[in-house]
Design a protein around this motif. Structure first.
Motif, PDB file in Angstrom:
ATOM      1  N   ILE A  74      21.253  50.711  21.751  1.00  0.00           N
ATOM      2  CA  ILE A  74      21.111  51.002  20.312  1.00  0.00           C
ATOM      3  C   ILE A  74      19.654  50.796  19.868  1.00  0.00           C
ATOM      4  O   ILE A  74      19.073  51.645  19.177  1.00  0.00           O
ATOM      5  CB  ILE A  74      22.096  50.145  19.488  1.00  0.00           C
ATOM      6  CG1 ILE A  74      23.512  50.646  19.778  1.00  0.00           C
ATOM      7  CG2 ILE A  74      21.773  50.200  18.002  1.00  0.00           C
ATOM      8  CD1 ILE A  74      24.614  49.853  19.131  1.00  0.00           C
ATOM      9  N   GLU A 178      26.912  57.582  20.653  1.00  0.00           N
ATOM     10  CA  GLU A 178      27.766  56.531  21.231  1.00  0.00           C
ATOM     11  C   GLU A 178      27.971  56.736  22.730  1.00  0.00           C
ATOM     12  O   GLU A 178      28.148  55.767  23.473  1.00  0.00           O
ATOM     13  CB  GLU A 178      29.132  56.483  20.522  1.00  0.00           C
ATOM     14  CG  GLU A 178      29.072  56.026  19.064  1.00  0.00           C
ATOM     15  CD  GLU A 178      28.620  54.573  18.896  1.00  0.00           C
ATOM     16  OE1 GLU A 178      28.687  53.789  19.876  1.00  0.00           O
ATOM     17  OE2 GLU A 178      28.161  54.220  17.777  1.00  0.00           O
ATOM     18  N   VAL A 181      25.617  54.750  24.703  1.00  0.00           N
ATOM     19  CA  VAL A 181      25.631  53.281  24.591  1.00  0.00           C
ATOM     20  C   VAL A 181      26.458  52.740  25.755  1.00  0.00           C
ATOM     21  O   VAL A 181      27.688  52.779  25.739  1.00  0.00           O
ATOM     22  CB  VAL A 181      26.202  52.828  23.226  1.00  0.00           C
ATOM     23  CG1 VAL A 181      26.251  51.301  23.142  1.00  0.00           C
ATOM     24  CG2 VAL A 181      25.363  53.391  22.087  1.00  0.00           C
ATOM     25  N   THR A 184      27.538  46.525  26.161  1.00  0.00           N
ATOM     26  CA  THR A 184      28.177  45.899  25.003  1.00  0.00           C
ATOM     27  C   THR A 184      27.944  44.396  25.069  1.00  0.00           C
ATOM     28  O   THR A 184      27.985  43.821  26.154  1.00  0.00           O
ATOM     29  CB  THR A 184      29.722  46.093  25.074  1.00  0.00           C
ATOM     30  OG1 THR A 184      29.986  47.398  25.527  1.00  0.00           O
ATOM     31  CG2 THR A 184      30.381  45.850  23.739  1.00  0.00           C
TER      32      THR A 184
END
Ligand code: FAD
Length: 317
Positions: A74, A178, A181, A184
């Motif tokens: 991000i 997304e 990405v 996490t």
């Protein structure tokens, strides 16, 4: 092309000191070029962070509501998009674990040169970035002959800016892909022993690879007790698992500023020095008179620590 874009850093709901140092560097560079300093705050409580970073010399703060904690993918996407919108001459990032995680990715995507670990920057047509090498023995100046450059700045190298400013705070609507990405953040775990904050200590007894093995720790702990000091270390001690991470002094550890820093069996590598050079009085015990720590030491004992430390303990008792 005379503006500067700096990306703030935060963790666990708090801005890190380097964010305020970025403002110091960024506003100076912007002023030198007759441009403006833009600051990006990505993720977390962006409005509160923007309030804190509304400092003298900041023209615009771009807030980007994108997750809570740092995320490589991000940050990379957002910074790239902001860079393309603002078209700054200089992109400033922290030379921290997070900053170094995404700086090369952005530089590669934007096809701009990246200079890391800056301790000084001057820009007058070309950009001149000063870095330290060989245990801080040599300073090199990298001249970047390009209109744009990305630079990561070494934390604790500049004074933090704290005077209030009147920046415009603007929400930036980043277009996050997304599917790109891939990482996490699943949680945050404090390392055990997080109760000791070495950055608050007035007297640090700090150990390095010279202590040879974990079995020699009790000897040092005796000295720590006799001097009422706090124990810290260089990175190899932590990497070996002999002390927890919160005891590590340096670039990837903590920056400390005690009254006295007693470095025992520590060579004084640049990454270590980055964390302790602000100590008032530096004392080194080292068998090597040419170890880089000797250039910093106010007092030095050139001898075997296994002879010196017991004698110190005896003398103190
Ligand atoms: C990205 C990156 C980040 C890093 N971050 C950090 C960091 O935050 N902190 C950090 O410390 N390092 C960091 N490092 C590692 C750093 O480069 C050095 O490897 C490290 O600081 C060396 O630790 P040291 O001085 O304990 O060991 P060494 O360099 O091995 O030095 C040991 C010293 O002990 C002396 N000695 C040996 N025996 C004795 C004896 N019997 N009596 C007295 N003296 C003795 C030797 O002469 C020598 O000077 C980082 C490295 C990288 C690449």
């Amino acid at each position: 092309m005379s503006d500067v874009l700096a990306v703030a850093e935060h963790r666990q709901g708090e801005l890190r000191d380097v964010s305020f140092e970025l403002v110091t560097v960024g506003r100076q560079l912007a002023a030198d070029q007759g441009g403006e300093l833009h600051l990006a705050v990505i993720g977390g409580d962006v409005d509160a962070f923007a309030d804190e970073l509304n400092l003298d010399g900041v023209s615009v703060i771009h807030t980007v509501d994108a997750g809570e904690e740092f995320n490589h993918d991000i940050y990379t996407q957002v910074t790239e998009q902001l860079f393309e919108e603002i078209e700054p001459s200089t992109l400033l990032l922290p030379n921290s674990v997070n900053g170094l995680d995404y700086a090369p990715a952005i530089a590669s995507r934007l096809d701009v040169p990246l200079v890391t670990d800056a301790v000084d920057i001057a820009r007058d047509g070309t950009t001149e970035v000063t870095r330290e090498m060989y245990g801080s023995k040599v300073e090199t100046t990298v001249a970047v002959d390009d209109d744009t450059v990305a630079v990561s700045i070494r934390p604790a190298e500049w004074e933090a800016t704290d005077a209030d400013g009147d920046a415009d705070v603007v929400a930036f609507d980043a277009d996050i892909d997304e599917s790109a990405v891939k990482s996490t953040v699943t949680g945050f775990e404090e390392v055990a022993g997080g109760d000791v904050d070495i950055s608050e200590a007035e007297f640090l007894v700090s150990i390095g690879r010279g202590i040879e093995e974990e079995d020699n720790l009790p000897l040092i702990e005796e000295l720590v007790e006799a001097t009422d000091a706090t124990l810290s270390s260089s990175r190899p001690i932590v990497d070996n698992g002999w002390l927890p991470k919160n005891r590590q002094v340096g670039q990837s550890g903590k920056v400390v500023t005690p009254d006295v820093y007693l470095a025992i069996g520590i060579s004084g590598a640049v990454q270590h020095v980055a964390g302790m050079k602000g100590s008032d009085t530096i004392v080194a015990i080292n068998t090597d008179p040419n170890a880089p720590i000797m250039d910093l030491a106010d007092y030095a004992i050139v001898d075997d620590l296994f002879d010196v430390v017991p004698e110190l303990i005896d003398a103190l008792e």
